[in-house]
Design an enzyme around this catalytic site. Structure first.
Site, short mmCIF file in Angstrom:
data_model
loop_
_atom_site.label_atom_id
_atom_site.label_comp_id
_atom_site.label_asym_id
_atom_site.label_seq_id
_atom_site.Cartn_x
_atom_site.Cartn_y
_atom_site.Cartn_z
N LYS A 187 -17.55 -30.29 -74.47
CA LYS A 187 -18.09 -29.89 -73.17
C LYS A 187 -17.06 -30.20 -72.09
O LYS A 187 -16.78 -31.35 -71.79
CB LYS A 187 -19.38 -30.63 -72.83
CG LYS A 187 -20.04 -30.01 -71.59
CD LYS A 187 -20.97 -30.96 -70.89
CE LYS A 187 -20.60 -31.32 -69.49
NZ LYS A 187 -19.93 -30.40 -68.63
N GLU A 263 -13.35 -43.47 -72.29
CA GLU A 263 -12.12 -43.64 -71.50
C GLU A 263 -12.54 -43.46 -70.04
O GLU A 263 -12.83 -42.34 -69.62
CB GLU A 263 -11.10 -42.56 -71.85
CG GLU A 263 -10.59 -42.58 -73.27
CD GLU A 263 -9.61 -43.69 -73.52
OE1 GLU A 263 -8.98 -44.16 -72.56
OE2 GLU A 263 -9.51 -44.11 -74.68
N CYS A 298 -6.21 -40.81 -63.93
CA CYS A 298 -6.94 -42.03 -64.28
C CYS A 298 -6.07 -43.27 -64.14
O CYS A 298 -6.55 -44.32 -63.73
CB CYS A 298 -7.51 -41.93 -65.68
SG CYS A 298 -6.25 -41.60 -66.92
N GLU A 396 -12.87 -47.34 -57.44
CA GLU A 396 -11.99 -46.21 -57.73
C GLU A 396 -12.31 -45.06 -56.77
O GLU A 396 -13.47 -44.69 -56.61
CB GLU A 396 -12.21 -45.73 -59.16
CG GLU A 396 -11.27 -44.59 -59.54
CD GLU A 396 -11.57 -43.99 -60.92
OE1 GLU A 396 -12.75 -43.79 -61.22
OE2 GLU A 396 -10.61 -43.74 -61.66
P1 NAD Z 1 -17.58 -37.52 -64.56
O1 NAD Z 1 -17.95 -38.76 -65.27
O2 NAD Z 1 -18.33 -37.14 -63.35
O3 NAD Z 1 -17.66 -36.27 -65.54
C1 NAD Z 1 -17.01 -36.28 -66.79
C2 NAD Z 1 -17.75 -35.36 -67.74
O4 NAD Z 1 -19.04 -35.89 -67.97
C3 NAD Z 1 -17.95 -33.94 -67.20
O5 NAD Z 1 -17.78 -33.02 -68.25
C4 NAD Z 1 -19.37 -33.97 -66.73
O6 NAD Z 1 -19.99 -32.70 -66.74
C5 NAD Z 1 -20.01 -34.87 -67.76
N1 NAD Z 1 -21.27 -35.50 -67.32
C6 NAD Z 1 -21.70 -35.76 -66.07
N2 NAD Z 1 -22.93 -36.29 -66.09
C7 NAD Z 1 -23.30 -36.38 -67.38
C8 NAD Z 1 -24.46 -36.85 -68.05
N3 NAD Z 1 -25.51 -37.34 -67.39
N4 NAD Z 1 -24.49 -36.81 -69.39
C9 NAD Z 1 -23.43 -36.35 -70.10
N5 NAD Z 1 -22.32 -35.85 -69.52
C10 NAD Z 1 -22.25 -35.88 -68.18
O7 NAD Z 1 -16.01 -37.67 -64.27
P2 NAD Z 1 -15.06 -36.64 -63.51
O8 NAD Z 1 -15.40 -36.71 -62.07
O9 NAD Z 1 -15.05 -35.33 -64.20
O10 NAD Z 1 -13.62 -37.31 -63.78
C11 NAD Z 1 -13.16 -38.37 -63.03
C12 NAD Z 1 -13.32 -39.68 -63.75
O11 NAD Z 1 -12.69 -39.62 -65.02
C13 NAD Z 1 -12.63 -40.81 -63.01
O12 NAD Z 1 -13.43 -41.95 -63.05
C14 NAD Z 1 -11.36 -41.02 -63.82
O13 NAD Z 1 -10.77 -42.29 -63.71
C15 NAD Z 1 -11.85 -40.76 -65.20
N6 NAD Z 1 -10.72 -40.46 -66.09
C16 NAD Z 1 -10.36 -41.40 -67.05
C17 NAD Z 1 -9.27 -41.16 -67.90
C18 NAD Z 1 -8.87 -42.17 -68.95
O14 NAD Z 1 -8.08 -41.81 -69.83
N7 NAD Z 1 -9.35 -43.39 -68.92
C19 NAD Z 1 -8.57 -39.95 -67.79
C20 NAD Z 1 -8.97 -39.02 -66.81
C21 NAD Z 1 -10.05 -39.29 -65.98
#
Ligand code: NAD
Length: 492
Positions: A187, A263, A298, A396
């Site tokens: 997804k 992650e 990230c 963050e």
């Molecule tokens: P997010 O958590 O809002 O969304 C990530 C994914 O989760 C999306 O596909 C979203 O649709 C899905 N999602 C949202 N709500 C959900 C739910 N209730 N149930 C299941 N899935 C759900 O994150 P984002 O805004 O897309 O990305 C930014 C975040 O990702 C930041 O916190 C960043 O630090 C982190 N990030 C971490 C790494 C790493 O390697 N540690 C890499 C890139 C980004």
């Protein structure tokens, strides 16, 4: 190169369907979501808004493909051939994939080209080459009994990924999961699905059997939740925010106790001592270490800790570099920081800047929305002086905002560096070798850079500690998430 990019800039993108069981299919409800480009705020196309019934269909297809065994039971050398073809196809379509991704999420093209198709192809190649070198074990048991340790694919892997670097982060999960013989249901984030849907097509073209790789697009709270709760997903791998990570653990507890690997975010400290080997270089690398992709990285070094004796001068250098950065049209090769991924994210970033001012932080540069006349979502690289208790020092942002905190001596540097709930990346700048090693040992993080920032290679694991998550992407270690151990006792 710029000419080729321009030729793709306005290419019409057809409405996108779900990719299930080897073919594109509409969502059962027929619902769609608009895809808005952060470059100009205009509607690019639509994606299918998958519901629980669509997730069910995708998981069923993935399970059936797994049971059939055309992929799961194929010799690793056969899987390798297909994965290498996928890598070749990604490389062949690199520019198209990069431009598609940039129109979707706003990353500057120079970075996207390297990080997205470049890194994704590298991942497929790496795990293709690795998988026929993974052996089981013979345990050192007594002579009359044989203990064999097999490594088997886990079954159906669910992968939920974010909008920054969708192709790269997607490939970090898809490539090792497929190499190990699993089926995958992926997804993408609502704000960045297009390049991953194109990847699904390329996987089919490369000869990946039907049902082995499925893509369901849609809202996190609906599509993502249905995956989290699904009783037939064996392992769920996730990159995204902490709050969603927590939900996934709850979903697992409420359903089938699927293993969940997270992650998550970071508030990575970048610690500069007065004896850093080259302060000009340190300033430049530090500024780029936070502001590329408008801070939506990230591992971004979002907290700059500077030894007090050089804090004033060094902070000015960094702020000067930030102010001079070329922010704007992500499809220009000369752009150094592209758009913020969505209007909502831009509002969040601006909110953090406003709150910092209310809390008494000193603004050195930036803080405002720019290029609003384009309709796109752009923000100035922003630098604040903060104190460790302020919101900007702890939370963050995931946007173009750097917090600077002065410190006195190693002990205080470590206390501040380790003073958040996160533990993803970090850096230390010093000419003192012993100090560098002490800091590497002392900083609580999955990654510590010394006199550099942002190292990236498929051979090196990436993961966090604390509330930055568990498990690792990249390197041979990532394979562990996608392979189960099975012990066989054989009486001789
Ligand atoms: P997010 O958590 O809002 O969304 C990530 C994914 O989760 C999306 O596909 C979203 O649709 C899905 N999602 C949202 N709500 C959900 C739910 N209730 N149930 C299941 N899935 C759900 O994150 P984002 O805004 O897309 O990305 C930014 C975040 O990702 C930041 O916190 C960043 O630090 C982190 N990030 C971490 C790494 C790493 O390697 N540690 C890499 C890139 C980004």
């Amino acid at each position: 190169m710029q000419e080729k990019i321009e030729a793709l800039r306005n290419r019409v993108i057809a409405p996108q369907a779900l990719f299930i069981d080897g073919a594109f299919r509409e969502a059962e409800s027929g619902a769609t979501l608009d895809v808005v480009s952060p470059i100009d705020g205009r509607r690019l196309t639509t994606i299918a808004d998958a519901g629980a019934a669509d997730v069910e269909r995708a998981v069923k297809a993935a399970r059936a493909a797994f049971e059939k065994g055309r992929w799961a039971k194929a010799a690793p050398a056969e899987r390798k051939k297909v994965l290498l073809r996928i890598a070749e196809l990604i490389e062949k379509h690199a520019l198209e994939l990069a431009v598609l991704g940039v129109r979707d999420n706003g990353t500057e093209i120079a970075m996207a080209l390297k990080a997205e198709p470049g890194s994704a192809a590298g991942s497929f190649r790496y795990y293709a080459e690795a998988i026929d070198k993974v052996y089981g074990e013979i345990a050192p048991t007594a002579g009359d009994i044989l203990g064999l340790v097999h490594r088997e694919p886990v079954g159906v892997v669910g992968a939920i990924v974010p909008w920054n670097f969708p192709l790269m982060i997607g490939a970090w999960k898809i490539a090792p999961a497929l190499a190990a013989g699993n089926s995958v249901v992926l997804k993408p984030a609502e704000a960045a699905s297009l390049s991953l849907l194109r990847l699904a097509e390329l996987c089919a073209e490369a000869g990946l059997p039907e049902g082995v790789f499925n893509v369901v697009t849609g809202r996190g709270a609906v599509t993502g939740e249905a995956m989290g709760l699904h009783p037939d997903i064996d392992v769920l791998v996730f990159t995204g925010s902490g709050p969603v990570g927590r939900r996934l653990l709850e979903y697992s507890a409420r359903s089938n106790l699927k293993r969940v690997y997270l992650e998550l975010g970071g508030k990575s400290p970048n610690v500069v001592f007065a004896d850093a080997p080259d302060l000009d270089r340190a300033a430049k690398v530090s500024a780029y270490g936070i502001f590329r992709n408008s801070g939506q990285v990230c591992v971004a070094g979002s907290r700059l800790l500077v030894e007090r004796s050089i804090a004033g001068e060094f902070s000015e250098k960094v702020a000067g570099i930030a102010a001079a950065m070329k922010v704007g049209d992500p499809l220009l090769l000369t752009t150094e920081a592209g758009a913020v991924s969505s209007e909502a994210q831009l509002a969040k970033d601006l909110g953090f800047a406003e709150q910092a001012l209310c809390e008494g932080a000193r603004l050195r540069t930036g803080g405002r929305r720019i290029l609003a006349e384009t309709g796109g979502f752009y923000m100035e690289p922003t630098v604040f002086d903060v104190t460790p208790g302020m919101t900007l020092a702890r939370e963050e942002v995931f946007g173009p905002i750097l917090s600077i905190i002065p410190f006195d001596g190693e002990e205080e540097a470590l206390r501040i560096a380790n003073g958040t709930d996160y533990g993803l990346a970090s850096a230390v700048w010093t000419s003192n070798l012993s100090r560098a090693h002490r800091m590497v040992r002392g900083i609580r993080a999955g990654v510590v850079h010394v006199n550099t920032y942002g190292g990236a290679d498929n051979t090196v694991p990436l993961g966090g500690v604390g509330q930055s998550g568990n498990g690792h992407d990249k390197s041979l270690h990532a394979l562990e998430k996608y392979l189960d151990l099975k012990t066989a006792w054989i009486q001789l």
